[in-house]
Structures are given as structure tokens and as C-alpha cells.
Scaffold this motif. Sequence first.
Motif, mmCIF file in Angstrom:
data_model
loop_
_atom_site.group_PDB
_atom_site.id
_atom_site.type_symbol
_atom_site.label_atom_id
_atom_site.label_comp_id
_atom_site.label_asym_id
_atom_site.label_seq_id
_atom_site.Cartn_x
_atom_site.Cartn_y
_atom_site.Cartn_z
ATOM 1 N N LEU A 50 74.014 25.242 53.625
ATOM 2 C CA LEU A 50 72.958 26.098 53.086
ATOM 3 C C LEU A 50 73.321 27.562 53.260
ATOM 4 O O LEU A 50 74.002 27.942 54.206
ATOM 5 N N THR A 51 72.789 28.383 52.364
ATOM 6 C CA THR A 51 72.909 29.826 52.537
ATOM 7 C C THR A 51 71.933 30.229 53.638
ATOM 8 O O THR A 51 71.070 29.443 54.043
ATOM 9 N N ASP A 52 72.053 31.450 54.117
ATOM 10 C CA ASP A 52 71.124 31.939 55.147
ATOM 11 C C ASP A 52 69.683 31.880 54.652
ATOM 12 O O ASP A 52 68.779 31.482 55.377
ATOM 13 N N GLU A 53 69.498 32.273 53.396
ATOM 14 C CA GLU A 53 68.153 32.270 52.812
ATOM 15 C C GLU A 53 67.590 30.851 52.737
ATOM 16 O O GLU A 53 66.425 30.617 53.062
ATOM 17 N N GLU A 54 68.407 29.904 52.325
ATOM 18 C CA GLU A 54 67.965 28.508 52.241
ATOM 19 C C GLU A 54 67.676 27.944 53.630
ATOM 20 O O GLU A 54 66.733 27.181 53.812
ATOM 21 N N GLY A 55 68.475 28.336 54.609
ATOM 22 C CA GLY A 55 68.250 27.896 55.976
ATOM 23 C C GLY A 55 66.909 28.381 56.502
ATOM 24 O O GLY A 55 66.175 27.643 57.158
ATOM 25 N N LYS A 56 66.589 29.630 56.197
ATOM 26 C CA LYS A 56 65.293 30.185 56.609
ATOM 27 C C LYS A 56 64.151 29.477 55.896
ATOM 28 O O LYS A 56 63.118 29.184 56.503
ATOM 29 N N GLU A 57 64.339 29.199 54.609
ATOM 30 C CA GLU A 57 63.320 28.481 53.849
ATOM 31 C C GLU A 57 63.106 27.087 54.429
ATOM 32 O O GLU A 57 61.973 26.641 54.607
ATOM 33 N N GLN A 58 64.200 26.415 54.776
ATOM 34 C CA GLN A 58 64.106 25.071 55.342
ATOM 35 C C GLN A 58 63.355 25.105 56.674
ATOM 36 O O GLN A 58 62.474 24.269 56.919
ATOM 37 N N THR A 59 63.674 26.067 57.521
ATOM 38 C CA THR A 59 63.003 26.200 58.811
ATOM 39 C C THR A 59 61.510 26.433 58.627
ATOM 40 O O THR A 59 60.681 25.810 59.297
ATOM 41 N N LYS A 60 61.157 27.312 57.688
ATOM 42 C CA LYS A 60 59.750 27.615 57.417
ATOM 43 C C LYS A 60 59.010 26.379 56.899
ATOM 44 O O LYS A 60 57.907 26.056 57.359
ATOM 45 N N LEU A 61 59.623 25.681 55.941
ATOM 46 C CA LEU A 61 58.981 24.489 55.376
ATOM 47 C C LEU A 61 58.819 23.386 56.422
ATOM 48 O O LEU A 61 57.788 22.715 56.476
ATOM 49 N N ARG A 62 59.830 23.200 57.252
ATOM 50 C CA ARG A 62 59.737 22.176 58.302
ATOM 51 C C ARG A 62 58.625 22.515 59.296
ATOM 52 O O ARG A 62 57.891 21.636 59.727
ATOM 53 N N ALA A 63 58.510 23.785 59.653
ATOM 54 C CA ALA A 63 57.448 24.204 60.574
ATOM 55 C C ALA A 63 56.074 23.944 59.960
ATOM 56 O O ALA A 63 55.160 23.468 60.644
ATOM 57 N N GLU A 64 55.930 24.262 58.674
ATOM 58 C CA GLU A 64 54.675 23.985 57.960
ATOM 59 C C GLU A 64 54.354 22.495 57.974
ATOM 60 O O GLU A 64 53.226 22.086 58.211
ATOM 61 N N TYR A 65 55.374 21.681 57.687
ATOM 62 C CA TYR A 65 55.196 20.230 57.646
ATOM 63 C C TYR A 65 54.774 19.706 59.018
ATOM 64 O O TYR A 65 53.845 18.906 59.124
ATOM 65 N N LEU A 66 55.451 20.146 60.073
ATOM 66 C CA LEU A 66 55.115 19.681 61.420
ATOM 67 C C LEU A 66 53.711 20.103 61.838
ATOM 68 O O LEU A 66 52.982 19.330 62.465
ATOM 69 N N LYS A 67 53.316 21.312 61.479
ATOM 70 C CA LYS A 67 51.962 21.780 61.790
ATOM 71 C C LYS A 67 50.932 20.883 61.110
ATOM 72 O O LYS A 67 49.952 20.451 61.730
ATOM 73 N N HIS A 68 51.163 20.579 59.845
ATOM 74 C CA HIS A 68 50.261 19.708 59.093
ATOM 75 C C HIS A 68 50.237 18.300 59.700
ATOM 76 O O HIS A 68 49.173 17.721 59.901
ATOM 77 N N PHE A 69 51.415 17.762 59.992
ATOM 78 C CA PHE A 69 51.518 16.418 60.563
ATOM 79 C C PHE A 69 50.766 16.332 61.888
ATOM 80 O O PHE A 69 50.008 15.394 62.129
ATOM 81 N N ARG A 70 50.992 17.303 62.748
ATOM 82 C CA ARG A 70 50.335 17.286 64.068
ATOM 83 C C ARG A 70 48.822 17.379 63.952
ATOM 84 O O ARG A 70 48.095 16.679 64.660
#
Length: 77
Positions: free
Chosen positions: A22-42
Motif C-alpha cells: 500500500l501507499t502511505d495514503e492507503e495505509g492511513k485509510e486502512q488504519t482509519k477504516l479498521r478503527a471505525e470497524y472495530l469501534k462499531h463492532f465493539r
Amino acid sequence: MFPTNKLNRINELAKKKKEHGLTDEEGKEQTKLRAEYLKHFRSTMVNTIENVKIYDPNGTDVTPEKVKAIQNKKKLH
């Protein structure tokens, strides 16, 4: 329910990361989306657990006291 388009994007990025990186930008997007997903899941999991009742085969309520206390506290608010 977590938005399907975001879940699809998480999966796209995971696949791309495995195949090409991934590019740096995609890596940041992935981190943000995963955090959103985990917050929702929890939050969904907490809500489910706080509203569950457990019964043994005899029909006796065997819900853990800790869960009952949380449920009673929610009823008072």
C-alpha cells in the motif's frame, strides 16, 4: 450495521496490501477504516451482551450477576 462500501474497501485494501503493498495514503485509510470497524463492532457486541438473558435447561435464569447489574443500571436511566 457497518456500511457495506466501507467493509468492501477494507477488504480491497487488505488484498492489495498482500499482493502489491500500500501507499502511505492507503495505509492511513486502512488504519482509519479498521478503527471505525472495530469501534462499531465493539459497541454492537457490548449492546448484545448487555441485553442477553441466559437460561439453563430447566428454565432458570442464570445470567451472570455482572450482566444483570448492568441491565438494572440501564433500566434506571
